[in-house]
Every structure is written in C-alpha cells, then in structure tokens.
Scaffold this motif. Structure first.
Motif, mmCIF file in Angstrom:
data_model
loop_
_atom_site.group_PDB
_atom_site.id
_atom_site.type_symbol
_atom_site.label_atom_id
_atom_site.label_comp_id
_atom_site.label_asym_id
_atom_site.label_seq_id
_atom_site.Cartn_x
_atom_site.Cartn_y
_atom_site.Cartn_z
ATOM 1 N N LEU A 145 35.705 44.328 37.910
ATOM 2 C CA LEU A 145 36.568 43.172 37.701
ATOM 3 C C LEU A 145 35.977 42.261 36.626
ATOM 4 O O LEU A 145 34.792 41.911 36.685
ATOM 5 C CB LEU A 145 36.724 42.385 39.001
ATOM 6 C CG LEU A 145 37.338 43.122 40.191
ATOM 7 C CD1 LEU A 145 37.453 42.174 41.385
ATOM 8 C CD2 LEU A 145 38.694 43.698 39.829
ATOM 9 N N PRO A 146 36.787 41.823 35.672
ATOM 10 C CA PRO A 146 36.311 40.850 34.687
ATOM 11 C C PRO A 146 36.313 39.452 35.288
ATOM 12 O O PRO A 146 36.843 39.222 36.383
ATOM 13 C CB PRO A 146 37.336 40.971 33.563
ATOM 14 C CG PRO A 146 38.599 41.312 34.285
ATOM 15 C CD PRO A 146 38.186 42.198 35.435
ATOM 16 N N SER A 147 35.748 38.524 34.563
ATOM 17 C CA SER A 147 35.804 37.126 34.969
ATOM 18 C C SER A 147 37.263 36.686 35.048
ATOM 19 O O SER A 147 38.082 37.032 34.199
ATOM 20 C CB SER A 147 35.058 36.261 33.945
ATOM 21 O OG SER A 147 35.212 34.883 34.223
ATOM 22 N N GLY A 148 37.593 35.942 36.096
ATOM 23 C CA GLY A 148 38.950 35.447 36.256
ATOM 24 C C GLY A 148 39.765 36.213 37.280
ATOM 25 O O GLY A 148 40.877 35.787 37.620
ATOM 26 N N ILE A 149 39.251 37.346 37.754
ATOM 27 C CA ILE A 149 39.952 38.122 38.776
ATOM 28 C C ILE A 149 39.064 38.219 40.016
ATOM 29 O O ILE A 149 37.944 38.730 39.944
ATOM 30 C CB ILE A 149 40.298 39.541 38.297
ATOM 31 C CG1 ILE A 149 41.174 39.482 37.058
ATOM 32 C CG2 ILE A 149 41.004 40.330 39.403
ATOM 33 C CD1 ILE A 149 41.570 40.855 36.529
ATOM 34 N N SER A 150 39.551 37.749 41.133
ATOM 35 C CA SER A 150 38.793 37.804 42.377
ATOM 36 C C SER A 150 39.082 39.102 43.120
ATOM 37 O O SER A 150 40.148 39.712 42.935
ATOM 38 C CB SER A 150 39.159 36.623 43.279
ATOM 39 O OG SER A 150 40.481 36.771 43.773
ATOM 40 N N PRO A 151 38.162 39.556 43.977
ATOM 41 C CA PRO A 151 38.429 40.730 44.810
ATOM 42 C C PRO A 151 39.680 40.557 45.668
ATOM 43 O O PRO A 151 40.395 41.529 45.932
ATOM 44 C CB PRO A 151 37.168 40.849 45.667
ATOM 45 C CG PRO A 151 36.081 40.230 44.831
ATOM 46 C CD PRO A 151 36.757 39.088 44.131
ATOM 47 N N VAL A 152 39.955 39.318 46.095
ATOM 48 C CA VAL A 152 41.143 39.058 46.906
ATOM 49 C C VAL A 152 42.412 39.319 46.094
ATOM 50 O O VAL A 152 43.394 39.894 46.599
ATOM 51 C CB VAL A 152 41.127 37.609 47.447
ATOM 52 C CG1 VAL A 152 42.448 37.280 48.138
ATOM 53 C CG2 VAL A 152 39.959 37.421 48.410
ATOM 54 N N ARG A 153 42.411 38.901 44.833
ATOM 55 C CA ARG A 153 43.573 39.144 43.968
ATOM 56 C C ARG A 153 43.769 40.649 43.781
ATOM 57 O O ARG A 153 44.891 41.151 43.824
ATOM 58 C CB ARG A 153 43.367 38.463 42.615
ATOM 59 C CG ARG A 153 44.394 38.818 41.559
ATOM 60 C CD ARG A 153 45.740 38.140 41.764
ATOM 61 N NE ARG A 153 45.663 36.725 41.467
ATOM 62 C CZ ARG A 153 46.709 35.966 41.138
ATOM 63 N NH1 ARG A 153 47.914 36.515 41.075
ATOM 64 N NH2 ARG A 153 46.575 34.675 40.913
ATOM 65 N N LEU A 154 42.674 41.365 43.559
ATOM 66 C CA LEU A 154 42.755 42.814 43.415
ATOM 67 C C LEU A 154 43.377 43.447 44.657
ATOM 68 O O LEU A 154 44.284 44.290 44.552
ATOM 69 C CB LEU A 154 41.358 43.388 43.189
ATOM 70 C CG LEU A 154 41.216 44.903 43.291
ATOM 71 C CD1 LEU A 154 41.963 45.593 42.158
ATOM 72 C CD2 LEU A 154 39.740 45.309 43.293
ATOM 73 N N ALA A 155 42.902 43.047 45.824
ATOM 74 C CA ALA A 155 43.449 43.588 47.072
ATOM 75 C C ALA A 155 44.929 43.278 47.203
ATOM 76 O O ALA A 155 45.704 44.096 47.724
ATOM 77 C CB ALA A 155 42.674 43.023 48.262
ATOM 78 N N GLY A 156 45.339 42.117 46.716
ATOM 79 C CA GLY A 156 46.747 41.744 46.772
ATOM 80 C C GLY A 156 47.616 42.688 45.957
ATOM 81 O O GLY A 156 48.719 43.063 46.391
ATOM 82 N N TRP A 157 47.139 43.101 44.769
ATOM 83 C CA TRP A 157 47.898 44.049 43.954
ATOM 84 C C TRP A 157 47.999 45.404 44.646
ATOM 85 O O TRP A 157 49.056 46.035 44.631
ATOM 86 C CB TRP A 157 47.243 44.204 42.581
ATOM 87 C CG TRP A 157 47.455 43.021 41.681
ATOM 88 C CD1 TRP A 157 48.573 42.230 41.604
ATOM 89 C CD2 TRP A 157 46.524 42.496 40.733
ATOM 90 N NE1 TRP A 157 48.387 41.246 40.661
ATOM 91 C CE2 TRP A 157 47.160 41.378 40.105
ATOM 92 C CE3 TRP A 157 45.242 42.830 40.339
ATOM 93 C CZ2 TRP A 157 46.526 40.630 39.119
ATOM 94 C CZ3 TRP A 157 44.608 42.095 39.357
ATOM 95 C CH2 TRP A 157 45.251 41.001 38.745
ATOM 96 N N ILE A 158 46.891 45.849 45.240
ATOM 97 C CA ILE A 158 46.922 47.132 45.953
ATOM 98 C C ILE A 158 47.892 47.065 47.123
ATOM 99 O O ILE A 158 48.720 47.965 47.325
ATOM 100 C CB ILE A 158 45.513 47.514 46.440
ATOM 101 C CG1 ILE A 158 44.572 47.736 45.256
ATOM 102 C CG2 ILE A 158 45.560 48.769 47.322
ATOM 103 C CD1 ILE A 158 43.125 47.971 45.650
ATOM 104 N N HIS A 159 47.808 45.988 47.892
ATOM 105 C CA HIS A 159 48.695 45.825 49.055
ATOM 106 C C HIS A 159 50.156 45.778 48.611
ATOM 107 O O HIS A 159 51.032 46.381 49.261
ATOM 108 C CB HIS A 159 48.331 44.545 49.808
ATOM 109 C CG HIS A 159 49.231 44.272 50.980
ATOM 110 N ND1 HIS A 159 49.136 44.970 52.168
ATOM 111 C CD2 HIS A 159 50.258 43.394 51.138
ATOM 112 C CE1 HIS A 159 50.062 44.528 53.007
ATOM 113 N NE2 HIS A 159 50.752 43.584 52.404
ATOM 114 N N PHE A 160 50.418 45.101 47.499
ATOM 115 C CA PHE A 160 51.787 45.011 46.985
ATOM 116 C C PHE A 160 52.332 46.391 46.653
ATOM 117 O O PHE A 160 53.456 46.750 47.053
ATOM 118 C CB PHE A 160 51.801 44.118 45.747
ATOM 119 C CG PHE A 160 53.087 44.163 44.978
ATOM 120 C CD1 PHE A 160 54.253 43.608 45.487
ATOM 121 C CD2 PHE A 160 53.143 44.775 43.727
ATOM 122 C CE1 PHE A 160 55.448 43.658 44.774
ATOM 123 C CE2 PHE A 160 54.326 44.828 43.008
ATOM 124 C CZ PHE A 160 55.485 44.266 43.547
#
Length: 315
Positions: A145-160
């Motif tokens: 993950l680059p700066s500006g993207i949290s692990p929570v945001r990443l999980a949200g995309w996967i869940h979506f």
C-alpha cells in the motif's frame, strides 16, 4: 433472460514501481559493488501479474494508481502487451525498487517510497472498480500500500467486490494482509515469511501451516496458497493441504516468481482447470520466471513441457 458471460481479468496495483535490476557475483555491504548487467522495468506486483496474464493470452485490464511524473514507462508496457489501461494518475512519481541478484541465486531488494494517494483518487478508484465489475468476474489485488491508503480502505474494496459476487485473489503482507483476510477474498497467496507473521509463528513450517488449518478455514477463505521459495508451494482447499515441489532450474533471478505463481492460479481459474492442473501450471510458470531476467512469458512451450515434471503430494 440469459446469464451474462464475463471475460478477462482485472489486476489492481495500488503501488507500482520502477524496478532497477542488476546482477553481480556477490553483494558486500559497506563497500563498492560493481554490477555486471542492469535494466529498468515498469513493475509492481499487480503490474507483473497483469503482464504475465496478458502474455498468456488473457484479456487483461489494470487499474490502481500511477504517478504522473514517471507514468510513461508503464504506459509503454501496457501498449506493448495489449493491457487495457484503467490506472488513475496521481501527483508525484511511482517508487523505485533496486533488486540485486547474486550469482548464487540470492536477491537483495531495496524499496523506496513513492507517491501519496489523495482522497479524491481513492473515490475515483472505487468508481472504477464498480464500472469494471459490470464486465469482469476475476479481480487480482496484489502488492503493498502506498501512503494515503489504509489497510481498512483496502479491505473495503475487497469486501465491495465480493459483495457483488466477484472472485478476488489477494496477495499482500503485514497489516494489509490481515485486513484483506478479514474481507474474505476467494484466494490469498502470501509467501512463507508473510504467512508466518500472520500466524504469529516467526519461523512457521509446513507442519505449523497444517496445524492452523482450522483457523484458516474459520476465516471463510476457500483457498490459501503459501509460496515456499525453492521448496515449492502449498495449497489449502476444502480443508486439505497439497504440496507442490519446486522444479530444478538454474536460478537467474527470483524477482517476479511469486507474481508469476499467482498469475498461474488466475489463468487456471479463467480456463476452468482442475486444482491439480492449475497448481502444476502455476509452479511451472514460476519456475520459468526464476530462469530469466524480467517478468513475462518468453517461451510457453517450455512451460507446458515442465508441467508434466511437477510433483504433487498431500501433506
């Protein structure tokens, strides 16, 4: 009403990089090292997966983020390999990674930071994933993950994507891996070190992995693939582990071996192959990757020949 047919694959690369590769007899810290051969490649785990899949013949789209200041190298790669470019441009540059391969097969990697993703680009990626999900079934999300993207945001995309019934293959490490697992992708592919860290076993062995089968199945993830370097890989599916031994090849560089392995699993899914056929092909593809400099499929006939040499066994 007829069922809609999906085709192709979307590779999501959030943190692409320019790989500066070099080979030398041995690496000695604290002193001058002279590199004999060098090259620069547009890369990053998701980019590498996309290139291999495109070389195999898959209709491949890549999305994620590109730094505006050095996007040209990536744009050339997409054009040369007939990869559909759905990347979102952001201010700054993609990071540089230095990868030094020694003649004994060891590779030293030095990864530098790159761009920071602004909030507006995060929203843009969400819209892009939603659009691509209308025409694609398989998404592979791979890399750091680059700066500006949290692990929570990443999980949200996967869940979506999973909530839309999409098949998501996921490869990352650290907090990103932990968060991604919670979103229940169809497959995860950490390496032995990354997976041991998630288990809380610093030196996790195959025996440890087998002992944690119940914990893994409790996550709801159907497929867990752990790459073991020169020992091959293991695959947990339906509560059973299968081990695939690595092939005996002359190692030139290990860069991109894990990405090629993941691409092999994606290709098997797209072809509707059995578990064993997919595993054998993925291992043969990874073996081909370590026998060359740079990521990609240079000789499909050699890969096909090696498939029959792959040994599978239950553990």
């Amino acid at each position: 009403m007829s069922k809609k047919i999906f085709s192709g694959v979307v590779a999501v690369c959030l943190n692409p990089a320019l790989d500066v590769t070099g080979s030398l007899a041995s690496l000695n810290s604290g002193t001058l090292n002279r590199v004999s051969d060098s090259d620069v490649f547009a890369a990053g785990k998701g980019i590498n997966v996309a290139k291999v899949l495109a070389n195999l013949g898959a209709q491949t789209t890549v999305t994620g983020f590109l730094g505006e200041e050095n996007a040209n190298a990536f744009e050339r790669l997409f054009s040369d390999n007939k990869i559909i470019d759905a990347m979102i441009r952001v201010p700054g540059s993609c990071r540089n990674n230095i990868k030094l391969s020694q003649h004994d097969g060891l590779t030293t990697e030095i990864n530098f930071p790159g761009f920071s993703v602004p909030p507006s680009a995060l929203d843009a990626l969400g819209h892009t994933l939603s659009r691509l999900a209308q025409e694609h079934d398989l998404f592979v999300i791979s890399g750091s993950l680059p700066s500006g993207i949290s692990p929570v945001r990443l999980a949200g995309w996967i869940h979506f994507l999973c909530s839309l019934g999409k098949t998501v293959y996921f490869d990352s490490s650290g907090e990103a891996l932990s968060s991604g697992i919670n979103a229940k992708p169809a497959l995860i592919k950490p390496n032995q070190e990354e997976f041991s860290e998630w288990l809380g076993e610093p030196d996790g062995s195959i025996t440890d992995f087998r002992n944690y089968s119940q914990r893994l199945m409790a996550t709801g993830i159907e497929n867990v693939v752990v790459s073991l370097g020169d020992e091959g890989a293991v695959w947990l599916r339906h509560g059973e582990w299968i081990k695939c031994d690595a092939l005996d090849v002359d190692i030139v560089s290990t860069v991109g071996a894990g990405d090629s392995l993941l691409a092999g699993f994606c290709w098997g899914y797209l072809q509707g192959w059995s578990q064993q056929k997919t595993f054998r092909f993925a291992i043969a593809l990874s073996a081909s990757a370590v026998s060359q400099v740079g990521v990609g499929v240079s000789d499909i006939t050699d890969i096909t020949r090696r498939v029959s040499e792959v040994n599978l066994s239950p553990i």
